[in-house]
Design an enzyme around this catalytic site. Structure first.
Site, mmCIF file in Angstrom:
data_model
loop_
_atom_site.group_PDB
_atom_site.id
_atom_site.type_symbol
_atom_site.label_atom_id
_atom_site.label_comp_id
_atom_site.label_asym_id
_atom_site.label_seq_id
_atom_site.Cartn_x
_atom_site.Cartn_y
_atom_site.Cartn_z
ATOM 1 N N LEU A 28 67.297 -10.688 27.864
ATOM 2 C CA LEU A 28 67.122 -12.089 27.487
ATOM 3 C C LEU A 28 67.801 -13.003 28.501
ATOM 4 O O LEU A 28 67.222 -13.998 28.944
ATOM 5 C CB LEU A 28 67.679 -12.333 26.082
ATOM 6 C CG LEU A 28 67.651 -13.784 25.605
ATOM 7 C CD1 LEU A 28 66.217 -14.308 25.516
ATOM 8 C CD2 LEU A 28 68.356 -13.911 24.267
ATOM 9 N N HIS A 29 69.013 -12.669 28.883
ATOM 10 C CA HIS A 29 69.738 -13.479 29.877
ATOM 11 C C HIS A 29 68.964 -13.567 31.188
ATOM 12 O O HIS A 29 68.829 -14.644 31.768
ATOM 13 C CB HIS A 29 71.129 -12.895 30.109
ATOM 14 C CG HIS A 29 71.826 -13.459 31.298
ATOM 15 N ND1 HIS A 29 72.105 -14.804 31.435
ATOM 16 C CD2 HIS A 29 72.284 -12.870 32.433
ATOM 17 C CE1 HIS A 29 72.711 -15.006 32.601
ATOM 18 N NE2 HIS A 29 72.819 -13.842 33.218
#
Length: 186
Positions: A28-29
């Site tokens: 996600l990052h």
């Protein structure tokens, strides 16, 4: 932040929930950083009541357009078999509010001394007197283990998720956190 999407970890005999959450958060990052997204926030709805863990769910918050745009990218490759996605849904009307932010400890006195010497032009002895080893701060918060894509170094992202009284707008960083904004709590 009127819509949300839950990503729940499925039980797995080979991988712990912590291992899977770290992998999911890292992915996600990376996609948030790649997209330069500042309009997607995250909460950990199953972390309530857990002293040291973030639970087994990441809830993404944003507009319907922002969440659909994020999900058009193949960022879940490699973890898709380990998660279950909900539909993108409107946030319930009667919610509370979370403030979710990254907390960084001043845990390395030597690094703080080098920084002080560089910024203030003081000597090593002056910096040691100003910042003794006992100044190291230790956090008792849940964390995610992340590996830097630029340096390859592993580090911990400590997370503070706490209820707050009212909604506050703001932008989100590439971790999905904000130092000012609040997110729906339900």
């Amino acid at each position: 932040m009127d819509h949300y999407l839950d990503i729940r970890l499925l039980p797995d005999p080979e991988f712990s929930p912590t291992h899977l959450m770290n992998a999911l958060f890292a992915k996600l990052h990376r996609v948030l950083a790649h997209l330069g997204s500042d309009n997607v926030g995250i909460t950990f709805p199953t972390a309530q009541g857990q002293k040291h863990g973030l639970g087994t769910c990441i809830r993404l918050h944003g507009t319907e357009v922002a969440l659909k745009g994020l999900m058009t990218h193949e960022w879940l490759a490699g973890v898709r078999d380990h998660v279950r996605l909900s539909a993108i849904t409107m946030v319930p009307t009667h919610t509370g509010w979370w403030q979710v932010r990254r907390v960084q400890a001043k845990s390395n006195p030597e690094r703080l001394r080098r920084r002080m010497m560089k910024r203030k032009g003081c000597t090593a002895e002056q910096a040691t007197a100003a910042i003794p080893d006992a100044a190291a701060e230790m956090l008792n918060l849940p964390f995610l283990s992340v590996r830097s894509s630029s340096t390859g170094q592993a580090f911990r992202v400590f997370v503070r998720q706490k209820p707050t009284e009212s909604p506050v707008g703001g932008k989100f960083n590439a971790y999905g956190f904000s130092s000012t904004a609040s997110l729906p709590r339900f």
